[in-house]
Scaffold this motif. Structure first.
Motif, mmCIF file in Angstrom:
data_model
loop_
_atom_site.group_PDB
_atom_site.id
_atom_site.type_symbol
_atom_site.label_atom_id
_atom_site.label_comp_id
_atom_site.label_asym_id
_atom_site.label_seq_id
_atom_site.Cartn_x
_atom_site.Cartn_y
_atom_site.Cartn_z
ATOM 1 N N HIS A 1 -4.963 -9.367 3.168
ATOM 2 C CA HIS A 1 -3.734 -8.577 3.198
ATOM 3 C C HIS A 1 -3.280 -8.317 1.765
ATOM 4 C CE1 HIS A 1 0.056 -7.012 4.690
ATOM 5 N NE2 HIS A 1 0.683 -7.757 3.789
ATOM 6 N N GLY A 2 -2.908 -7.098 1.493
ATOM 7 C CA GLY A 2 -2.520 -6.706 0.145
ATOM 8 C C GLY A 2 -3.056 -5.327 -0.155
ATOM 9 N N SER A 3 -2.989 -4.910 -1.397
ATOM 10 C CA SER A 3 -3.465 -3.582 -1.769
ATOM 11 C C SER A 3 -4.968 -3.586 -1.994
ATOM 12 C CB SER A 3 -2.759 -3.109 -3.044
ATOM 13 O OG SER A 3 -3.167 -3.891 -4.152
ATOM 14 N N VAL A 4 -5.521 -2.367 -2.103
ATOM 15 C CA VAL A 4 -6.947 -2.239 -2.411
ATOM 16 C C VAL A 4 -7.237 -2.894 -3.758
ATOM 17 C CG1 VAL A 4 -8.826 -0.617 -2.839
ATOM 18 C CG2 VAL A 4 -7.135 -0.113 -1.070
ATOM 19 N N MET B 1 -9.763 -5.953 -4.868
ATOM 20 C CA MET B 1 -10.799 -5.818 -5.883
ATOM 21 C C MET B 1 -10.669 -6.904 -6.946
ATOM 22 S SD MET B 1 -12.567 -3.207 -4.896
ATOM 23 C CE MET B 1 -13.439 -2.563 -6.307
ATOM 24 N N ARG B 2 -9.440 -7.255 -7.265
ATOM 25 C CA ARG B 2 -9.215 -8.258 -8.306
ATOM 26 C C ARG B 2 -9.585 -9.666 -7.869
ATOM 27 N NH1 ARG B 2 -3.471 -5.861 -10.728
ATOM 28 N NH2 ARG B 2 -4.456 -4.443 -12.232
ATOM 29 N N ASP C 1 -1.274 5.860 -1.559
ATOM 30 C CA ASP C 1 -0.916 5.195 -2.822
ATOM 31 C C ASP C 1 -2.137 4.829 -3.652
ATOM 32 O OD1 ASP C 1 1.874 5.224 -2.271
ATOM 33 O OD2 ASP C 1 1.603 3.513 -0.931
ATOM 34 N N GLY C 2 -3.269 5.462 -3.357
ATOM 35 C CA GLY C 2 -4.484 5.184 -4.104
ATOM 36 C C GLY C 2 -4.898 3.736 -3.990
ATOM 37 N N VAL C 3 -5.211 3.106 -5.122
ATOM 38 C CA VAL C 3 -5.643 1.708 -5.102
ATOM 39 C C VAL C 3 -4.491 0.764 -4.770
ATOM 40 C CG1 VAL C 3 -7.579 1.999 -6.696
ATOM 41 C CG2 VAL C 3 -5.293 1.545 -7.603
ATOM 42 N N HIS C 4 -3.270 1.294 -4.750
ATOM 43 C CA HIS C 4 -2.111 0.460 -4.406
ATOM 44 C C HIS C 4 -1.768 0.542 -2.913
ATOM 45 C CE1 HIS C 4 -1.402 -0.373 -8.616
ATOM 46 N NE2 HIS C 4 -1.460 0.921 -8.881
ATOM 47 N N THR C 5 -2.574 1.263 -2.146
ATOM 48 C CA THR C 5 -2.363 1.342 -0.701
ATOM 49 C C THR C 5 -2.576 -0.027 -0.074
ATOM 50 O OG1 THR C 5 -3.151 3.628 -0.685
ATOM 51 C CG2 THR C 5 -3.090 2.472 1.435
ATOM 52 N N THR C 6 -1.638 -0.412 0.763
ATOM 53 C CA THR C 6 -1.708 -1.745 1.383
ATOM 54 C C THR C 6 -2.698 -1.752 2.539
ATOM 55 O OG1 THR C 6 0.572 -2.240 0.781
ATOM 56 C CG2 THR C 6 -0.391 -3.543 2.561
ATOM 57 N N ILE C 7 -3.534 -2.775 2.547
ATOM 58 C CA ILE C 7 -4.491 -2.988 3.636
ATOM 59 C C ILE C 7 -3.915 -4.073 4.544
ATOM 60 C CG2 ILE C 7 -6.847 -3.680 4.213
ATOM 61 C CD1 ILE C 7 -7.680 -2.841 1.431
ATOM 62 N N GLY C 8 -4.000 -3.880 5.836
ATOM 63 C CA GLY C 8 -3.470 -4.867 6.766
ATOM 64 C C GLY C 8 -4.228 -6.177 6.718
ATOM 65 N N GLU C 9 -3.624 -7.211 7.282
ATOM 66 C CA GLU C 9 -4.231 -8.536 7.304
ATOM 67 C C GLU C 9 -5.587 -8.491 7.997
ATOM 68 O OE1 GLU C 9 -3.191 -13.113 8.683
ATOM 69 O OE2 GLU C 9 -1.814 -11.479 9.128
ATOM 70 N N GLY C 10 -6.594 -9.045 7.327
ATOM 71 C CA GLY C 10 -7.942 -9.025 7.877
ATOM 72 C C GLY C 10 -8.581 -7.655 7.836
ATOM 73 N N ARG D 1 -17.739 -0.862 2.365
ATOM 74 C CA ARG D 1 -17.786 -0.259 1.036
ATOM 75 C C ARG D 1 -16.827 -0.942 0.064
ATOM 76 N NH1 ARG D 1 -17.408 5.965 2.806
ATOM 77 N NH2 ARG D 1 -16.635 4.980 4.713
ATOM 78 N N ILE D 2 -15.662 -1.408 0.557
ATOM 79 C CA ILE D 2 -14.758 -2.179 -0.312
ATOM 80 C C ILE D 2 -15.430 -3.487 -0.723
ATOM 81 C CG2 ILE D 2 -12.598 -3.486 -0.357
ATOM 82 C CD1 ILE D 2 -11.366 -1.310 1.404
ATOM 83 N N ALA D 3 -16.116 -4.138 0.232
ATOM 84 C CA ALA D 3 -16.810 -5.390 -0.084
ATOM 85 C C ALA D 3 -17.929 -5.141 -1.093
ATOM 86 C CB ALA D 3 -17.371 -6.009 1.189
#
Length: 568
Positions: free
Chosen positions: A436-439, A443-444, A473-482, A493-495
């Motif tokens: 959970h958090g942003s893209v 990545m970080r 929000d680009g890389v600041h877009t929030t991804i849901g939990e899990g 692709r994110i992984a």
């Protein structure tokens, strides 16, 4: 050790003492906190004695005490204010530092022992230990431990002071406390058993909650809401019933302590009244001082009868901190600095679970630097096990795995410093975790200092373009939990992008394309193909379309025969 049994785990005589070495850097702060608390208690004793004497003098003799008593009393009040504030400040400060030290130790242990080859490991119980148990222990080490130490000093000092007045006062004081301890022992033994029951019930409740939350979609899909509610209600009732029983006994024990305290005061009063050398004006002061001395001592006895929950928490934390590394190799750490892709040489590596069930038979595999090799095999053949061995998440029971540079000598992977190794070999699994958090925050996790530009570059190379419609929000877009708000292809692709940030020399893909459609699979494989020559890629898959993109394909069952060495 089975996670179910962690409530009985100890190290040495007592797990509460077993954790002390992990708090060694805070010993001076803890000692100072204890000294401040002791000084605060002594100031309170002085106020009780002085105040009682001043009041008795005024009522019995009709005269005011000399100014030095008022000055000393005012100074004691001011000292109490300063010490109370300082003690609270110290306790909060050291509590946070103790909490940080315990959690850092825990996560260090988890990094060694998770994932475990033992089927008894349960992430729900590990999470409960990391959060609930450490919070319970922070107060114990920051406040309760120093309180117990101060009580010992007060006991010795109080007994000595009473002895100076008369041996009978000291004898009555000590005998009364000894009687209290003897009466407390039966309660203590029973409370230990009840405390274990409570902690076991809470641990099971936490594990159940984690399981149910992680399976929420399946629960909704099968219409199991009512069944789940009953399970949670039953688990909660087990905890509540055990806690009620324990609290009833603790309340009864408190009544016993109050009766003993009253009896001690009566004995001290009678002994003081019968001291010929003691001015009767001082008798109320002696009783008031004794009462003030008894307060921290009674609190200490109460703490001793309620230690089991803390002891159980300490046992679980200690087990987590002391978690054995899966990589048990005794190979010495060797310097390893090289450039370019690395090859892999697997020499008879095999693996079995804690119960002895084989997960991977001895296998031999050679992958040249920069090569892209595909490995296929039947279900249960050990493909994921091999991937985890290659990434050093697990250690082979026998055999070895070597890293082969383009120039220079090969080195046993177990001899490479683990931090260095993590920068060389990266694993992307089928069920890669998206937090959970942003893209960018996701990545970080791979490289903490990643900039927006670096994240976008890695995502682009993995085939994921963050268009404004889908990613406002680009890389600041929030991804849901899990990763609930991303598709399977986006997750993969994110992984992969996260792994590319590390710039590994060896990239291991374990069924990364398993749940992707053909178009998304092609995009991902194009991203992997772009690594050709610069990164060694080992792709583990059952999909023909994925394996077809590899330079060479190997059947895992064909790796269980040791190759015949060719004569020089």
């Amino acid at each position: 050790m089975n996670a179910q049994d962690t409530h009985t785990a100890t190290r040495g005589d007592d797990p509460l003492w077993g954790l002390i070495p992990y708090l060694a850097s805070h010993r001076l702060s803890l000692a100072w906190t204890g000294l401040v608390g002791l000084a605060n208690n002594l100031a309170l004793v002085f106020l009780a004695v002085a105040g009682s004497y001043v009041v008795t003098l005024a009522l019995a003799e009709g005269q005011l005490a000399s100014p030095r008593w008022w000055i000393a009393g005012g100074a004691a009040v001011l000292l109490r204010v300063i010490l109370t504030w300082h003690e609270m400040d110290l306790s909060h400060s050291i509590a946070y530092r103790v909490l940080a030290a315990l959690r850092m130790g825990l996560f260090d242990g988890f990094s060694r022992g998770v994932p475990s080859r033992s089927p008894g490991q349960h992430t729900g119980r590990l999470a409960a230990t990391a959060m609930g148990d450490t919070e319970k222990l922070e107060f114990f080490y920051a406040h309760t431990l120093t309180q117990l130490a101060a009580a010992v000093v007060i006991l010795i000092g109080g007994t000595t002071a009473l002895y100076q007045i008369g041996w009978s006062l000291a004898a009555g004081f000590v005998i009364g406390l000894a009687t209290l301890v003897l009466l407390t022992l039966p309660w203590l033994r029973t409370n230990v058993r009840l405390g274990e029951t409570v902690q076991r019930a809470k641990s099971n409740q936490s594990a159940l909650a984690v399981d149910l939350l992680s399976g929420s979609r399946e629960i909704l899909g099968f219409g199991l809401q009512e069944h789940v509610q009953r399970q949670l209600a039953e688990a909660t009732e087990v905890v509540a019933r055990a806690e009620r029983h324990l609290k009833v006994r603790e309340a009864a024990a408190a009544n016993v302590r109050e009766l003993c305290s009253l009896a001690i005061l009566v004995v001290v009063f009678l002994a003081a009244w019968n001291q010929p050398a003691l001015d009767p004006l001082w008798v109320p002061a002696v009783v008031a001082g004794t009462l003030t001395l008894l307060s921290p001592l009674m609190d200490a006895v109460a703490v001793l009868t309620q230690l089991q929950p803390h002891r159980a928490s300490a046992a679980r934390v200690l087990e987590g901190i002391s978690m054995a590394a899966e990589d048990l190799s005794a190979a010495p750490v060797l310097p390893f600095a090289t450039t370019g892709p690395l090859g892999i040489n697997v020499r008879g590596a095999c693996f079995s679970y804690a119960d002895g069930a084989p997960a991977l038979e001895p296998c031999w595999l050679s992958v040249a630097p920069g090569e892209h090799v595909g490995i296929s095999g039947r279900s249960g053949a050990g493909k994921t096990t091999l991937a985890r061995l290659l990434a050093r998440l697990w250690a082979p029971d026998a055999g070895s795995i070597e890293l082969i540079p383009r120039t220079g000598r090969s080195v046993n992977a177990a001899s490479v410093d683990l931090r260095v190794f993590r920068s060389l070999v990266t694993l992307v699994e089928q069920d890669a975790i998206i937090f959970h958090g942003s893209v960018l925050e996701n990545m970080r996790l791979a490289v903490p200092g990643t900039t927006e530009g670096q994240a976008l570059d890695a995502l682009g190379r993995s085939g994921l373009v963050l268009d404004a419609g889908r990613w406002p929000d680009g890389v600041h877009t929030t991804i849901g939990e899990g990763g609930t708000s991303v598709s399977g292809g986006e997750r993969a692709r994110i992984a992969l992008a996260r792994a590319l940030l590390v710039q590994p020399r060896v990239l291991v893909l374990d069924e990364t394309t398993a749940s992707l459609d053909a178009a998304t699979e092609a995009i991902l494989l194009d991203a992997v193909a772009a690594l050709a020559g610069d990164t060694t890629v080992i792709t583990i898959s059952h999909r023909e379309s994925t394996l077809a993109r590899c330079d060479r394909r190997i059947e895992l069952d064909n790796l269980h025969t040791e190759p015949v060495s060719q004569p020089a």
